[in-house]
Design a protein around this motif. Structure first.
Motif, PDB file in Angstrom:
ATOM      1  N   MET A  61       0.832  -1.179   0.000  1.00  0.00           N
ATOM      2  CA  MET A  61       0.000   0.000   0.000  1.00  0.00           C
ATOM      3  C   MET A  61       0.882   1.250   0.000  1.00  0.00           C
ATOM      4  O   MET A  61       0.597   2.196  -0.717  1.00  0.00           O
ATOM      5  CB  MET A  61      -0.900  -0.046   1.232  1.00  0.00           C
ATOM      6  CG  MET A  61      -1.768   1.132   1.355  1.00  0.00           C
ATOM      7  SD  MET A  61      -3.429   0.666   0.962  1.00  0.00           S
ATOM      8  CE  MET A  61      -4.293   1.977   1.680  1.00  0.00           C
ATOM      9  N   THR A  62       1.937   1.214   0.788  1.00  0.00           N
ATOM     10  CA  THR A  62       2.825   2.368   0.854  1.00  0.00           C
ATOM     11  C   THR A  62       3.476   2.642  -0.486  1.00  0.00           C
ATOM     12  O   THR A  62       3.594   3.799  -0.902  1.00  0.00           O
ATOM     13  CB  THR A  62       3.913   2.131   1.923  1.00  0.00           C
ATOM     14  OG1 THR A  62       3.267   1.859   3.165  1.00  0.00           O
ATOM     15  CG2 THR A  62       4.802   3.337   2.082  1.00  0.00           C
ATOM     16  N   ALA A  63       3.878   1.575  -1.184  1.00  0.00           N
ATOM     17  CA  ALA A  63       4.508   1.749  -2.493  1.00  0.00           C
ATOM     18  C   ALA A  63       3.544   2.396  -3.479  1.00  0.00           C
ATOM     19  O   ALA A  63       3.949   3.236  -4.293  1.00  0.00           O
ATOM     20  CB  ALA A  63       4.989   0.407  -3.019  1.00  0.00           C
ATOM     21  N   GLY A  64       2.262   2.019  -3.402  1.00  0.00           N
ATOM     22  CA  GLY A  64       1.268   2.624  -4.286  1.00  0.00           C
ATOM     23  C   GLY A  64       1.080   4.106  -4.017  1.00  0.00           C
ATOM     24  O   GLY A  64       0.950   4.907  -4.936  1.00  0.00           O
ATOM     25  N   VAL A  65       1.085   4.477  -2.745  1.00  0.00           N
ATOM     26  CA  VAL A  65       0.931   5.890  -2.377  1.00  0.00           C
ATOM     27  C   VAL A  65       2.152   6.690  -2.833  1.00  0.00           C
ATOM     28  O   VAL A  65       2.021   7.787  -3.378  1.00  0.00           O
ATOM     29  CB  VAL A  65       0.715   6.033  -0.855  1.00  0.00           C
ATOM     30  CG1 VAL A  65       0.770   7.487  -0.428  1.00  0.00           C
ATOM     31  CG2 VAL A  65      -0.607   5.408  -0.456  1.00  0.00           C
ATOM     32  N   VAL A  66       3.329   6.108  -2.637  1.00  0.00           N
ATOM     33  CA  VAL A  66       4.555   6.790  -3.065  1.00  0.00           C
ATOM     34  C   VAL A  66       4.567   6.923  -4.583  1.00  0.00           C
ATOM     35  O   VAL A  66       4.950   7.971  -5.124  1.00  0.00           O
ATOM     36  CB  VAL A  66       5.808   6.029  -2.559  1.00  0.00           C
ATOM     37  CG1 VAL A  66       7.070   6.560  -3.199  1.00  0.00           C
ATOM     38  CG2 VAL A  66       5.897   6.119  -1.050  1.00  0.00           C
ATOM     39  N   GLY A  67       4.110   5.881  -5.287  1.00  0.00           N
ATOM     40  CA  GLY A  67       4.052   5.941  -6.750  1.00  0.00           C
ATOM     41  C   GLY A  67       3.112   7.026  -7.240  1.00  0.00           C
ATOM     42  O   GLY A  67       3.431   7.774  -8.175  1.00  0.00           O
ATOM     43  N   GLN A  68       1.942   7.124  -6.618  1.00  0.00           N
ATOM     44  CA  GLN A  68       0.990   8.166  -7.007  1.00  0.00           C
ATOM     45  C   GLN A  68       1.557   9.563  -6.740  1.00  0.00           C
ATOM     46  O   GLN A  68       1.390  10.470  -7.554  1.00  0.00           O
ATOM     47  CB  GLN A  68      -0.329   7.989  -6.245  1.00  0.00           C
ATOM     48  CG  GLN A  68      -1.069   6.730  -6.595  1.00  0.00           C
ATOM     49  CD  GLN A  68      -1.627   6.759  -7.996  1.00  0.00           C
ATOM     50  OE1 GLN A  68      -2.025   7.802  -8.496  1.00  0.00           O
ATOM     51  NE2 GLN A  68      -1.658   5.608  -8.636  1.00  0.00           N
ATOM     52  N   ALA A  69       2.212   9.719  -5.602  1.00  0.00           N
ATOM     53  CA  ALA A  69       2.808  11.024  -5.273  1.00  0.00           C
ATOM     54  C   ALA A  69       3.929  11.373  -6.242  1.00  0.00           C
ATOM     55  O   ALA A  69       4.092  12.535  -6.623  1.00  0.00           O
ATOM     56  CB  ALA A  69       3.327  11.012  -3.842  1.00  0.00           C
ATOM     57  N   THR A  70       4.693  10.371  -6.658  1.00  0.00           N
ATOM     58  CA  THR A  70       5.786  10.609  -7.601  1.00  0.00           C
ATOM     59  C   THR A  70       5.250  11.048  -8.951  1.00  0.00           C
ATOM     60  O   THR A  70       5.797  11.957  -9.586  1.00  0.00           O
ATOM     61  CB  THR A  70       6.627   9.332  -7.749  1.00  0.00           C
ATOM     62  OG1 THR A  70       7.117   8.964  -6.468  1.00  0.00           O
ATOM     63  CG2 THR A  70       7.792   9.539  -8.677  1.00  0.00           C
ATOM     64  N   ILE A  71       4.171  10.410  -9.408  1.00  0.00           N
ATOM     65  CA  ILE A  71       3.575  10.808 -10.690  1.00  0.00           C
ATOM     66  C   ILE A  71       3.061  12.240 -10.610  1.00  0.00           C
ATOM     67  O   ILE A  71       3.324  13.062 -11.498  1.00  0.00           O
ATOM     68  CB  ILE A  71       2.448   9.835 -11.089  1.00  0.00           C
ATOM     69  CG1 ILE A  71       3.034   8.489 -11.489  1.00  0.00           C
ATOM     70  CG2 ILE A  71       1.610  10.415 -12.221  1.00  0.00           C
ATOM     71  CD1 ILE A  71       2.004   7.414 -11.749  1.00  0.00           C
ATOM     72  N   LEU A  72       2.359  12.559  -9.544  1.00  0.00           N
ATOM     73  CA  LEU A  72       1.849  13.913  -9.383  1.00  0.00           C
ATOM     74  C   LEU A  72       2.997  14.923  -9.301  1.00  0.00           C
ATOM     75  O   LEU A  72       2.944  15.991  -9.906  1.00  0.00           O
ATOM     76  CB  LEU A  72       0.982  14.003  -8.119  1.00  0.00           C
ATOM     77  CG  LEU A  72       0.377  15.367  -7.834  1.00  0.00           C
ATOM     78  CD1 LEU A  72      -0.623  15.731  -8.911  1.00  0.00           C
ATOM     79  CD2 LEU A  72      -0.262  15.381  -6.471  1.00  0.00           C
ATOM     80  N   ASN A  73       4.051  14.558  -8.583  1.00  0.00           N
ATOM     81  CA  ASN A  73       5.187  15.452  -8.421  1.00  0.00           C
ATOM     82  C   ASN A  73       5.909  15.685  -9.747  1.00  0.00           C
ATOM     83  O   ASN A  73       6.404  16.779 -10.007  1.00  0.00           O
ATOM     84  CB  ASN A  73       6.143  14.874  -7.380  1.00  0.00           C
ATOM     85  CG  ASN A  73       7.155  15.867  -6.905  1.00  0.00           C
ATOM     86  OD1 ASN A  73       6.953  17.071  -7.034  1.00  0.00           O
ATOM     87  ND2 ASN A  73       8.252  15.381  -6.354  1.00  0.00           N
TER      88      ASN A  73
END
Length: 84
Positions: A1-13
């Motif tokens: 779950m954490t990896a998914g959140v980090v991935g979404q934040a990275t795309i947005l960033n």
């Protein structure tokens, strides 16, 4: 779950930096999605094998199954599991 959140934040960033060209951000996002799908296609069957192996190991060790440990609800009262 954490990896998914980090991935979404990275795309947005990656899209939030105005000095990064749009095509580079889009390419990074597509590569990340494809890589995530490939990793998931490898890890999901592997996790299934681990779970299946664990269940076989439990059955061969003579352990009671998880369903028998939980007890059951019969009508208006709780029925405790019977252990031998």
């Amino acid at each position: 779950m954490t990896a998914g959140v980090v991935g979404q934040a990275t795309i947005l960033n990656s899209f939030s930096h105005y000095h990064t060209p749009l095509l580079i951000s889009l390419e990074r996002s597509i590569v990340a999605i494809i890589l995530g799908i490939v990793i998931a296609l490898i890890l999901i069957p592997l996790a299934g094998l681990v779970v299946r192996g664990f269940r076989v190991w439990l059955a061969s060790a003579g352990q009671p199954s998880i369903a028998s440990l939980s007890g059951s609800y019969s009508g208006s009262r709780w029925v405790r599991p019977k252990f031998s």
